[in-house]
Design a protein around this motif. Structure first.
Motif, mmCIF file in Angstrom:
data_model
loop_
_atom_site.group_PDB
_atom_site.id
_atom_site.type_symbol
_atom_site.label_atom_id
_atom_site.label_comp_id
_atom_site.label_asym_id
_atom_site.label_seq_id
_atom_site.Cartn_x
_atom_site.Cartn_y
_atom_site.Cartn_z
ATOM 1 N N GLU A 22 0.853 -1.197 0.000
ATOM 2 C CA GLU A 22 0.000 0.000 0.000
ATOM 3 C C GLU A 22 0.888 1.247 0.000
ATOM 4 O O GLU A 22 0.707 2.171 0.786
ATOM 5 N N GLY A 23 1.836 1.261 -0.918
ATOM 6 C CA GLY A 23 2.903 2.259 -0.889
ATOM 7 C C GLY A 23 2.483 3.679 -1.168
ATOM 8 O O GLY A 23 3.198 4.617 -0.815
ATOM 9 N N ASN A 24 1.326 3.871 -1.788
ATOM 10 C CA ASN A 24 0.884 5.247 -2.081
ATOM 11 C C ASN A 24 -0.037 5.795 -0.996
ATOM 12 O O ASN A 24 -0.581 6.885 -1.144
ATOM 13 N N GLU A 25 -0.205 5.044 0.092
ATOM 14 C CA GLU A 25 -1.069 5.474 1.201
ATOM 15 C C GLU A 25 -0.226 6.257 2.210
ATOM 16 O O GLU A 25 0.911 5.890 2.513
ATOM 17 N N GLU A 26 -0.790 7.340 2.746
ATOM 18 C CA GLU A 26 0.008 8.293 3.528
ATOM 19 C C GLU A 26 0.674 7.669 4.748
ATOM 20 O O GLU A 26 1.844 7.942 5.040
ATOM 21 N N ARG A 27 -0.058 6.824 5.500
ATOM 22 C CA ARG A 27 0.527 6.233 6.702
ATOM 23 C C ARG A 27 1.702 5.323 6.364
ATOM 24 O O ARG A 27 2.693 5.262 7.102
ATOM 25 N N ASN A 28 1.604 4.633 5.239
ATOM 26 C CA ASN A 28 2.706 3.775 4.810
ATOM 27 C C ASN A 28 3.929 4.595 4.410
ATOM 28 O O ASN A 28 5.062 4.202 4.691
ATOM 29 N N ILE A 29 3.693 5.715 3.762
ATOM 30 C CA ILE A 29 4.800 6.598 3.377
ATOM 31 C C ILE A 29 5.484 7.148 4.628
ATOM 32 O O ILE A 29 6.718 7.140 4.736
ATOM 33 N N GLU A 30 4.676 7.615 5.583
ATOM 34 C CA GLU A 30 5.247 8.127 6.840
ATOM 35 C C GLU A 30 6.012 7.032 7.571
ATOM 36 O O GLU A 30 7.110 7.261 8.089
ATOM 37 N N PRO A 43 12.668 -0.767 3.948
ATOM 38 C CA PRO A 43 11.285 -0.755 3.445
ATOM 39 C C PRO A 43 11.244 -0.622 1.927
ATOM 40 O O PRO A 43 12.078 0.070 1.326
ATOM 41 N N ILE A 44 10.279 -1.289 1.322
ATOM 42 C CA ILE A 44 10.049 -1.207 -0.121
ATOM 43 C C ILE A 44 8.603 -0.793 -0.325
ATOM 44 O O ILE A 44 7.681 -1.457 0.158
ATOM 45 N N LEU A 45 8.389 0.305 -1.022
ATOM 46 C CA LEU A 45 7.046 0.804 -1.286
ATOM 47 C C LEU A 45 6.607 0.388 -2.682
ATOM 48 O O LEU A 45 7.348 0.558 -3.655
ATOM 49 N N ILE A 46 5.398 -0.152 -2.788
ATOM 50 C CA ILE A 46 4.841 -0.559 -4.072
ATOM 51 C C ILE A 46 3.828 0.488 -4.534
ATOM 52 O O ILE A 46 2.917 0.856 -3.784
ATOM 53 N N GLY A 47 4.003 0.942 -5.754
ATOM 54 C CA GLY A 47 3.091 1.936 -6.302
ATOM 55 C C GLY A 47 3.796 2.806 -7.314
ATOM 56 O O GLY A 47 4.990 2.624 -7.613
ATOM 57 N N GLY A 48 3.062 3.791 -7.843
ATOM 58 C CA GLY A 48 3.637 4.707 -8.815
ATOM 59 C C GLY A 48 4.665 5.620 -8.168
ATOM 60 O O GLY A 48 4.373 6.293 -7.172
ATOM 61 N N LYS A 49 5.848 5.658 -8.722
ATOM 62 C CA LYS A 49 6.951 6.422 -8.127
ATOM 63 C C LYS A 49 6.623 7.913 -8.028
ATOM 64 O O LYS A 49 6.847 8.530 -6.976
ATOM 65 N N ASP A 50 6.083 8.496 -9.094
ATOM 66 C CA ASP A 50 5.791 9.928 -9.088
ATOM 67 C C ASP A 50 4.743 10.269 -8.028
ATOM 68 O O ASP A 50 4.881 11.270 -7.302
ATOM 69 N N GLU A 51 3.696 9.459 -7.935
ATOM 70 C CA GLU A 51 2.636 9.706 -6.956
ATOM 71 C C GLU A 51 3.170 9.594 -5.533
ATOM 72 O O GLU A 51 2.877 10.441 -4.669
ATOM 73 N N ILE A 52 3.955 8.553 -5.263
ATOM 74 C CA ILE A 52 4.495 8.351 -3.917
ATOM 75 C C ILE A 52 5.444 9.479 -3.538
ATOM 76 O O ILE A 52 5.374 10.017 -2.420
ATOM 77 N N GLU A 53 6.301 9.880 -4.456
ATOM 78 C CA GLU A 53 7.257 10.957 -4.151
ATOM 79 C C GLU A 53 6.542 12.289 -3.951
ATOM 80 O O GLU A 53 6.944 13.091 -3.086
ATOM 81 N N ALA A 54 5.471 12.519 -4.708
ATOM 82 C CA ALA A 54 4.705 13.766 -4.536
ATOM 83 C C ALA A 54 4.029 13.800 -3.167
ATOM 84 O O ALA A 54 4.046 14.835 -2.480
ATOM 85 N N LYS A 55 3.449 12.663 -2.747
ATOM 86 C CA LYS A 55 2.808 12.603 -1.436
ATOM 87 C C LYS A 55 3.837 12.740 -0.321
ATOM 88 O O LYS A 55 3.584 13.389 0.694
ATOM 89 N N ALA A 56 4.998 12.138 -0.505
ATOM 90 C CA ALA A 56 6.061 12.242 0.501
ATOM 91 C C ALA A 56 6.498 13.694 0.673
ATOM 92 O O ALA A 56 6.746 14.152 1.799
ATOM 93 N N LYS A 57 6.552 14.426 -0.419
ATOM 94 C CA LYS A 57 6.935 15.832 -0.344
ATOM 95 C C LYS A 57 5.887 16.628 0.430
ATOM 96 O O LYS A 57 6.223 17.464 1.277
ATOM 97 N N GLU A 58 4.607 16.343 0.165
ATOM 98 C CA GLU A 58 3.523 17.015 0.897
ATOM 99 C C GLU A 58 3.593 16.707 2.389
ATOM 100 O O GLU A 58 3.303 17.563 3.229
ATOM 101 N N LEU A 59 3.978 15.465 2.722
ATOM 102 C CA LEU A 59 4.027 15.026 4.119
ATOM 103 C C LEU A 59 5.355 15.364 4.787
ATOM 104 O O LEU A 59 5.527 15.093 5.982
ATOM 105 N N ASP A 60 6.280 15.926 4.020
ATOM 106 C CA ASP A 60 7.622 16.242 4.512
ATOM 107 C C ASP A 60 8.332 14.975 5.017
ATOM 108 O O ASP A 60 8.930 14.958 6.088
#
Length: 333
Positions: A22-30, A43-60
């Motif tokens: 669930e790599g594009n989900e916020e709690r998993n990214i955090e 950790p290995i995150l599964i999902g779209g790289k651009d989407e995950i990196e964009a969410k990570a930036k929003e979440l700092d």
């Protein structure tokens, strides 16, 4: 040092690759950022790289050094599709079906674990327990000699002296709705082994019921009583006893009155519930009324570690389950 600190230390001592489908989900990214920072696993995150990196930036969240895999772009996709087809062709799965199924992040991640491209998997912030169990049972399957997959929670109750100074293991609270006596015996044995191997406990396993040592006569009690006898016969080296009411299992004064000859009564640190309704209600009552930390549900019985989360979990809950999964993977080698 409390139990989770010990598990963190063990995870840090021999880091494992744990995949989060669930790599594009916020709690998993955090959680991935915290896991990387703490050195608990890779950790290995599964999902779209651009989407995950964009969410990570929003979440700092800093994802530097964390692997992100998009199933659609993975160089291993065809390998996983072919392997899944070979595993399931006897069940009517065609290559076309395999191609569609394995692109699902949960199935993709489970194939990573199956083929040793990851050491374990954690999911459930978005998906249900059933969603996790299906690929687990189809792909990973049960460990040799294990007849049933089950689950447990590590319950840590602040200020309590029950169990191991407030730490107890509850099982099964997430997987088997109504285990028969053979399954219940297997769950008791598996949970005792978990207590020893994962939690470094000397397990005292109480088979819970609304009856203590024959105080009630009912088919529900018979199931627990028979399961207890079967577990004892299969593993006479383990301290397993029942049937026991909850107070007789953990309170010495009550145990002395109701079950004076039991090696477990009044000392139990592993509680085996008779069915899923009792287990699920029981752990949530303790969690809410006693302000307890409920870590899990953790699966036991799979050939390789894949674990579930509550959909109400926090990122810290994911961190703890990843640490436990990493230690399970260490024990699995």
């Amino acid at each position: 040092m409390d139990l989770m600190k010990k598990i963190w230390a063990a995870a840090q001592s021999d880091k494992r690759r744990i995949v989060l489908p669930e790599g594009n989900e916020e709690r998993n990214i955090e959680a991935a950022g915290k896991i990387q920072e703490l050195g608990l696993a890779y950790p290995i995150l599964i999902g779209g790289k651009d989407e995950i990196e964009a969410k990570a930036k929003e979440l700092d969240v800093d994802l530097s050094g964390i692997e992100i895999i998009d199933p659609e772009k993975s160089e291993n996709l065809n390998k996983y599709i072919t392997a899944f087809y070979e595993l399931r062709k006897s069940k009517g799965v065609t290559m076309e079906k395999a191609d569609k199924i394995v692109r699902d992040p949960l199935y993709f991640a489970t194939m990573m674990v199956k083929l040793d491209d990851a050491d374990g998997m954690v999911s459930g912030a978005v998906h249900t327990t059933g969603d996790l169990l299906r690929p687990g049972l189809q792909i990973i399957k049960t460990a040799p000699g294990v007849s049933v997959v089950s689950s447990f929670f590590i319950m840590q109750v602040p200020g309590s002296t029950y169990g191991e100074q407030g730490t107890l293991i509850f099982s099964d609270c997430a997987v088997n709705p109504n285990p028969n006596e053979d399954q219940l015996a297997a769950i008791a044995i598996a949970t005792a082994e978990t207590a020893k191997r994962l939690c470094n406990m000397d397990p005292k396993v109480a088979m819970l019921s609304f009856s203590t040592m024959g105080s009630a006569d009912n088919e529900l009690v018979d199931k627990v009583r028979n399961a207890t006898q079967k577990a004892k016969e299969m593993r006479p080296d383990l301290d397993i006893d029942g049937e026991l009411q909850l107070d007789a299992a953990i309170v010495k004064k009550v145990a002395d009155q109701k079950a004076p000859n039991s090696k477990v009564a009044g000392k139990a640190n592993v509680l085996v519930f008779p069915d899923l309704q009792a287990g699920n209600i029981g752990y949530k009552l303790v969690q809410r009324f006693a302000n307890a930390e409920a870590i899990g549900p953790i699966c036991q019985g799979f050939d390789k570690p894949i674990n579930d989360l509550s959909r109400g979990c926090s990122s810290d809950d994911i961190v703890n389950v990843v640490a436990l999964t990493a230690v399970q993977a260490q024990n699995n080698k």
